[in-house]
Write an enzyme that holds these catalytic residues in place. Structure first.
Site, PDB file in Angstrom:
ATOM      1  N   GLY A  28      -2.989   0.954  -3.570  1.00 11.85           N
ATOM      2  CA  GLY A  28      -2.718   2.133  -2.775  1.00 11.85           C
ATOM      3  C   GLY A  28      -2.063   3.218  -3.609  1.00 11.85           C
ATOM      4  O   GLY A  28      -1.609   2.982  -4.735  1.00 11.85           O
ATOM      5  N   CYS A  29      -1.995   4.424  -3.049  1.00 13.59           N
ATOM      6  CA  CYS A  29      -1.440   5.559  -3.795  1.00 13.59           C
ATOM      7  C   CYS A  29       0.061   5.427  -4.005  1.00 13.59           C
ATOM      8  O   CYS A  29       0.552   5.567  -5.136  1.00 13.59           O
ATOM      9  CB  CYS A  29      -1.788   6.868  -3.081  1.00 13.59           C
ATOM     10  SG  CYS A  29      -1.477   6.860  -1.300  1.00 13.59           S
ATOM     11  N   TYR A  30       0.815   5.149  -2.944  1.00 18.43           N
ATOM     12  CA  TYR A  30       2.255   4.964  -3.114  1.00 18.43           C
ATOM     13  C   TYR A  30       2.563   3.799  -4.063  1.00 18.43           C
ATOM     14  O   TYR A  30       3.411   3.943  -4.954  1.00 18.43           O
ATOM     15  CB  TYR A  30       2.935   4.722  -1.762  1.00 18.43           C
ATOM     16  CG  TYR A  30       3.147   5.947  -0.913  1.00 18.43           C
ATOM     17  CD1 TYR A  30       3.915   7.019  -1.363  1.00 18.43           C
ATOM     18  CD2 TYR A  30       2.608   6.026   0.373  1.00 18.43           C
ATOM     19  CE1 TYR A  30       4.123   8.136  -0.565  1.00 18.43           C
ATOM     20  CE2 TYR A  30       2.817   7.134   1.181  1.00 18.43           C
ATOM     21  CZ  TYR A  30       3.571   8.190   0.707  1.00 18.43           C
ATOM     22  OH  TYR A  30       3.781   9.298   1.498  1.00 18.43           O
TER      23      TYR A  30
END
Length: 347
Positions: free
Chosen positions: A151-153
């Site tokens: 994921g991005c985070y």
């Protein structure tokens, strides 16, 4: 390569899907052979995405009509719950898969089912998936049939932590706090009142304070590298009034005598997509816009034993499609930078 890699993209009408199309169009070793969308089947890609006029002559097809089994690799840029149903058949037919959703990221099935609110359709395949944080798992990614793209985070938070955790430089029992901000594109392209211009523009807010789906993903990475740290991890995401970009401010306690900047520089010396900035620098989201880059700085807070890590990525590139292409390059023995040498956009 003499023979181009045949690529399929499932769910190509979202922001990560069009970002994959943009990046792969510039890749010298790739032929995009199939793009799917049930809702837009029959629509030309260039008509749906005007930015791609003159680049693609393909039209969207349904997954059943697209001949995905004839591809060398298929990217799933789909909502959670799709890849776990459709990827097993492709893998059985020898097709490699990179899943940009969360279906295969979390190894503990009950934990995944708790956070994503559904029964996992392919639990036996989860243990075979390689977590695709490229700079952490290069060797495993190279051999993988199935890559769970992070994921991005988790990408923005984990990249500065990995070298420090691997050397057990964090103090156990102390809080580890990630204060993160994301552009609105991180919410996806679906209709959502909170993503409307009149809601997100000129506004700034925290969300997911009681629990965000990326929390167990980040904790899984931390726990796999250093004991006694994940339990004290706190993660608070915020929505910022910008289209793309992600910023993480991570507060941590280091063991005595640590030289964290040297640790980071040594670890990422041969990583073309991680840039360690000089002490005192503050990376900006605009410095990575449109590029597969993570820029990191670290310094000690004034009159404190707390260290402050700053990390920025483009959530759609290094946080999604760019990292997926980077993983594809590793899987096929290519230079990691192939098709990913775009310079960030400024202004």
């Amino acid at each position: 390569m003499s023979k181009k890699i045949k690529v399929g993209i499932v769910g190509a009408t979202g922001y990560t899907g069009v970002e994959l199309l943009r990046l792969l169009a510039a890749h010298p070793d790739v032929e995009v052979a199939a793009v799917t969308s049930r809702s837009e089947a029959g629509t030309a890609v260039a008509d749906y995405f005007p930015s791609l006029r003159g680049v693609y002559g393909l039209a969207f097809q349904t997954p059943d009509e697209a001949g995905l089994e004839q591809c060398d690799i298929v990217f799933f840029a789909t909502p959670n719950g799709i890849a776990m149903k459709d990827a097993p058949r492709l893998i059985e037919q020898g097709v490699r898969v990179i899943d940009l959703s969360a279906d295969f990221r979390i190894r503990d099935i009950p934990t995944w089912e708790h956070w994503y609110g559904m029964t996992h359709a392919a639990p036996d395949l989860v243990s075979q998936a390689v977590y695709g944080l490229s700079e952490l798992n290069r060797e495993a990614v190279a051999q993988a049939r199935l890559v769970a793209n992070p994921g991005c985070y988790p990408t923005c938070v984990s990249l500065p932590l990995v070298p420090l955790l691997r050397q057990c430089r964090l103090k156990p029992g102390m809080p580890l706090i990630a204060d993160c901000k994301s552009g609105v594109s991180g919410a996806g392209r679906k209709g959502n009142v909170g993503s409307l211009l009149c809601e997100a523009g000129d506004n700034f807010k925290a969300y997911g304070i009681a629990g965000h789906r990326h929390l167990p993903e980040i904790r899984q990475t931390i726990a796999g590298l250093q004991d006694g740290i994940a339990e004290g991890f706190v993660f608070t995401p915020h929505l910022a009034p910008m289209i793309r970009g992600m910023h993480a401010t991570v507060y941590l306690h280091l063991s005595d005598g640590s030289d964290p900047e040297t640790v980071l520089r040594d670890y990422y010396r041969d990583s073309p997509f991680v840039d360690i900035l000089p002490t005192g620098s503050a990376p900006e989201t605009r410095s990575v816009r449109g590029a597969n880059l993570c820029r990191i700085s670290i310094q000690q807070a004034a009159q404190s034993d707390v260290w402050v890590v700053l990390s920025v990525i483009d959530n759609l590139v290094k946080g999604a499609a760019g990292q997926a292409v980077q993983n594809m390059n590793i899987m096929f023995g290519l230079e990691e930078t192939h098709g990913l040498d775009a310079i960030p956009l400024l202004p």
